[in-house]
Design a protein around this motif. Structure first.
Motif, PDB file in Angstrom:
ATOM      1  N   GLN A   1     -37.991  18.853 -33.465  1.00 39.25           N
ATOM      2  CA  GLN A   1     -38.524  20.006 -34.196  1.00 39.25           C
ATOM      3  C   GLN A   1     -37.639  20.338 -35.403  1.00 39.25           C
ATOM      4  O   GLN A   1     -38.146  20.615 -36.499  1.00 39.25           O
ATOM      5  CB  GLN A   1     -38.613  21.215 -33.265  1.00 39.25           C
ATOM      6  N   ALA A   2     -36.322  20.296 -35.202  1.00 48.03           N
ATOM      7  CA  ALA A   2     -35.399  20.583 -36.295  1.00 48.03           C
ATOM      8  C   ALA A   2     -35.521  19.544 -37.402  1.00 48.03           C
ATOM      9  O   ALA A   2     -35.493  19.886 -38.604  1.00 48.03           O
ATOM     10  CB  ALA A   2     -33.966  20.620 -35.765  1.00 48.03           C
ATOM     11  N   THR A   3     -35.672  18.297 -37.027  1.00 42.90           N
ATOM     12  CA  THR A   3     -35.796  17.224 -38.017  1.00 42.90           C
ATOM     13  C   THR A   3     -37.094  17.348 -38.789  1.00 42.90           C
ATOM     14  O   THR A   3     -37.124  17.178 -40.019  1.00 42.90           O
ATOM     15  CB  THR A   3     -35.717  15.851 -37.317  1.00 42.90           C
TER      16      THR A   3
ATOM     17  N   GLY B   1     -36.646  20.042 -41.367  1.00 46.45           N
ATOM     18  CA  GLY B   1     -35.806  19.576 -42.470  1.00 46.45           C
ATOM     19  C   GLY B   1     -36.555  18.636 -43.398  1.00 46.45           C
ATOM     20  O   GLY B   1     -36.418  18.722 -44.626  1.00 46.45           O
ATOM     21  N   ILE B   2     -37.350  17.747 -42.827  1.00 47.87           N
ATOM     22  CA  ILE B   2     -38.149  16.822 -43.629  1.00 47.87           C
ATOM     23  C   ILE B   2     -39.160  17.586 -44.481  1.00 47.87           C
ATOM     24  O   ILE B   2     -39.313  17.341 -45.681  1.00 47.87           O
ATOM     25  CB  ILE B   2     -38.855  15.811 -42.708  1.00 47.87           C
ATOM     26  N   GLU B   3     -39.859  18.527 -43.852  1.00 49.65           N
ATOM     27  CA  GLU B   3     -40.870  19.311 -44.576  1.00 49.65           C
ATOM     28  C   GLU B   3     -40.253  20.051 -45.761  1.00 49.65           C
ATOM     29  O   GLU B   3     -40.792  20.007 -46.892  1.00 49.65           O
ATOM     30  CB  GLU B   3     -41.517  20.303 -43.614  1.00 49.65           C
TER      31      GLU B   3
ATOM     32  N   GLY C   1     -31.692  25.835 -30.232  1.00 48.36           N
ATOM     33  CA  GLY C   1     -32.537  25.005 -29.376  1.00 48.36           C
ATOM     34  C   GLY C   1     -32.780  25.571 -28.002  1.00 48.36           C
ATOM     35  O   GLY C   1     -33.564  24.997 -27.231  1.00 48.36           O
ATOM     36  N   LYS C   2     -32.114  26.650 -27.641  1.00 47.95           N
ATOM     37  CA  LYS C   2     -32.325  27.360 -26.375  1.00 47.95           C
ATOM     38  C   LYS C   2     -32.186  26.432 -25.162  1.00 47.95           C
ATOM     39  O   LYS C   2     -32.861  26.594 -24.159  1.00 47.95           O
ATOM     40  CB  LYS C   2     -33.697  28.050 -26.373  1.00 47.95           C
ATOM     41  N   PHE C   3     -31.328  25.415 -25.300  1.00 52.31           N
ATOM     42  CA  PHE C   3     -31.024  24.468 -24.234  1.00 52.31           C
ATOM     43  C   PHE C   3     -32.250  23.669 -23.802  1.00 52.31           C
ATOM     44  O   PHE C   3     -32.353  23.232 -22.650  1.00 52.31           O
ATOM     45  CB  PHE C   3     -30.381  25.180 -23.032  1.00 52.31           C
ATOM     46  N   GLY C   4     -33.178  23.483 -24.738  1.00 53.93           N
ATOM     47  CA  GLY C   4     -34.314  22.616 -24.473  1.00 53.93           C
ATOM     48  C   GLY C   4     -33.891  21.154 -24.478  1.00 53.93           C
ATOM     49  O   GLY C   4     -32.800  20.803 -24.930  1.00 53.93           O
ATOM     50  N   PHE C   5     -34.759  20.308 -23.954  1.00 58.78           N
ATOM     51  CA  PHE C   5     -34.485  18.870 -24.025  1.00 58.78           C
ATOM     52  C   PHE C   5     -34.192  18.497 -25.476  1.00 58.78           C
ATOM     53  O   PHE C   5     -34.934  18.868 -26.385  1.00 58.78           O
ATOM     54  CB  PHE C   5     -35.677  18.075 -23.510  1.00 58.78           C
TER      55      PHE C   5
ATOM     56  N   VAL D   1     -37.702  25.799 -30.822  1.00 56.26           N
ATOM     57  CA  VAL D   1     -36.512  26.333 -31.480  1.00 56.26           C
ATOM     58  C   VAL D   1     -36.769  27.737 -32.031  1.00 56.26           C
ATOM     59  O   VAL D   1     -37.862  28.050 -32.486  1.00 56.26           O
ATOM     60  CB  VAL D   1     -36.041  25.418 -32.632  1.00 56.26           C
ATOM     61  N   ASP D   2     -35.734  28.572 -31.972  1.00 54.61           N
ATOM     62  CA  ASP D   2     -35.742  29.878 -32.616  1.00 54.61           C
ATOM     63  C   ASP D   2     -35.028  29.776 -33.959  1.00 54.61           C
ATOM     64  O   ASP D   2     -34.016  29.085 -34.078  1.00 54.61           O
ATOM     65  CB  ASP D   2     -35.018  30.915 -31.755  1.00 54.61           C
TER      66      ASP D   2
END
Length: 364
Positions: A98-100, A103-105, A87-91, A73-74
């Motif tokens: 990665q986003a989650t 957010g958790i951190e 997400g740059k159209f990643g899976f 992710v960017d």
């Protein structure tokens, strides 16, 4: 409609097979294993609509360049307690994870974090990300949309205006998390996909034709299709109905505004020149420990849930359940019986594997 004809596949065997498929399609072994674990986990939980039935479609999208392997992710905006990611159209299973994790951190550090994610490939079962948060003691709320995917008619309408627009909330408790996870459509599009592949039939009022008639026939959404092979929602003239009449329709609208318009990934429509669809997700992470008295919260919440579940059931054979309880029950059962797949769906996965030079499991 005839009863589904199922083949039952052990969890580990299916996960290893799907991992090999995505490795052969061009993913790293690590990413392939993550995608496989997520899809098989959906089947294990009973959410077959978001499980391995998606494998042929994912591989098709990857071949077409609509979804990309190996993406990170960017960061578009970073305000500490709020972050916007691309997400740059990643899976989806890769970039949404990665986003989650981010957010958790941040929520563990600061007590709260809001994360917007746009341009993600299909993220799969949203409850998976809520479970990641609850495992760290965090509450999470997720609004999801699908940019460029119009499948659902608003309340009172016959034309498509919404994506299936999932909504999810996870609450951590000592006796196990409470996970509410549903599409704001009457059924997820994946359930139409499952039904079209010889799986569980749809309710007779799940879909609506262009003429305004209720329907449970997948052809209403897909048009003509072969027993085994791809499904294209552009081929049908009907739509999925919103759940709960005006209430589900209103919640779907909010998912489009928050996960689509606010993140910048776009709403489901109006349809423009768009080669691929993409998920958007707006997630809110909250730390009960930072917010107040975590022990008191746990005690009050658990006590209330126990009281709700103590309600006398209309059917003695069907006790009151909390969100997430059915998934727990299905996981326990399917780990013993294996994961049920309709033979048409299984053949579609085998055909996809064969196209990549991968042999299916022996003896199934």
């Amino acid at each position: 409609m005839a009863e589904p004809d199922y083949v039952y596949i052990p969890e580990a065997e299916l996960e290893g097979f799907v991992t090999r498929i995505f490795t052969a399609s061009g993913c790293t072994p690590h990413e392939a294993a993550r995608i496989s674990n997520h899809l098989v986990g959906a089947n294990l939980s009973g959410h077959d609509s978001h499980g391995v039935v998606r494998v042929p479609r994912y591989v098709e999208w990857q071949k077409a360049g609509y979804v990309l392997a190996g993406q990170t992710v960017d960061t578009i905006t970073d305000g500490g307690s709020f972050v916007l990611l691309d997400g740059k159209f990643g899976f989806g299973q890769t970039v949404a994870q990665q986003a989650t994790e981010l957010g958790i951190e941040r929520a563990l550090q600061n007590g709260a974090c809001i994360v917007g994610l746009r341009n993600a490939g299909h993220i799969g079962r949203t409850g998976d990300y809520a479970e990641m948060a609850t495992a760290q003691g965090l509450i999470s709320i997720h609004f999801v949309n699908v940019a460029g995917s119009v499948l659902v008619a608003p309340f009172g309408g016959t034309e498509r205006r919404f994506s299936t627009a999932p909504f999810c909330v996870g609450v951590p408790l000592p006796q196990g998390p409470v996970i509410l996870d549903f599409a704001t459509s009457f059924v997820a599009e994946g359930k139409v996909l499952v039904a079209s592949n010889g799986g569980k039939a749809l309710p007779e009022n799940a879909l609506i034709t262009a003429e305004g008639q209720m329907s449970g026939d997948p052809h209403t959404l897909y048009g003509d299709y072969a027993p085994v092979g791809p499904r294209n929602a552009a081929g049908g003239t009907g739509a999925i109905r919103a759940f709960g009449d005006h209430k589900g329709s209103g919640l779907a609208l909010m998912c489009e505004l928050l996960a689509g318009a606010l993140t910048g990934g776009g709403c489901s429509g109006p349809i423009t020149e768009r080669a691929r669809i993409a998920n958007g997700m707006l997630s809110i992470y909250l730390s009960p420990q930072h917010f107040g008295d975590e022990a008191a919260f746990h005690q009050a919440a658990q006590g209330y849930i126990s009281w709700v579940k103590s309600c006398r059931a209309a059917d003695p054979e069907a006790p009151i359940l909390a969100p997430g309880d059915p998934e727990k029950q299905r996981r326990a059962k399917r780990r013993i019986t294996g994961l049920p797949l309709s033979r048409d769906a299984w053949q579609g996965i085998l055909d996809t594997a064969a196209s990549l030079g991968i042999n299916g499991p022996q003896g199934i």
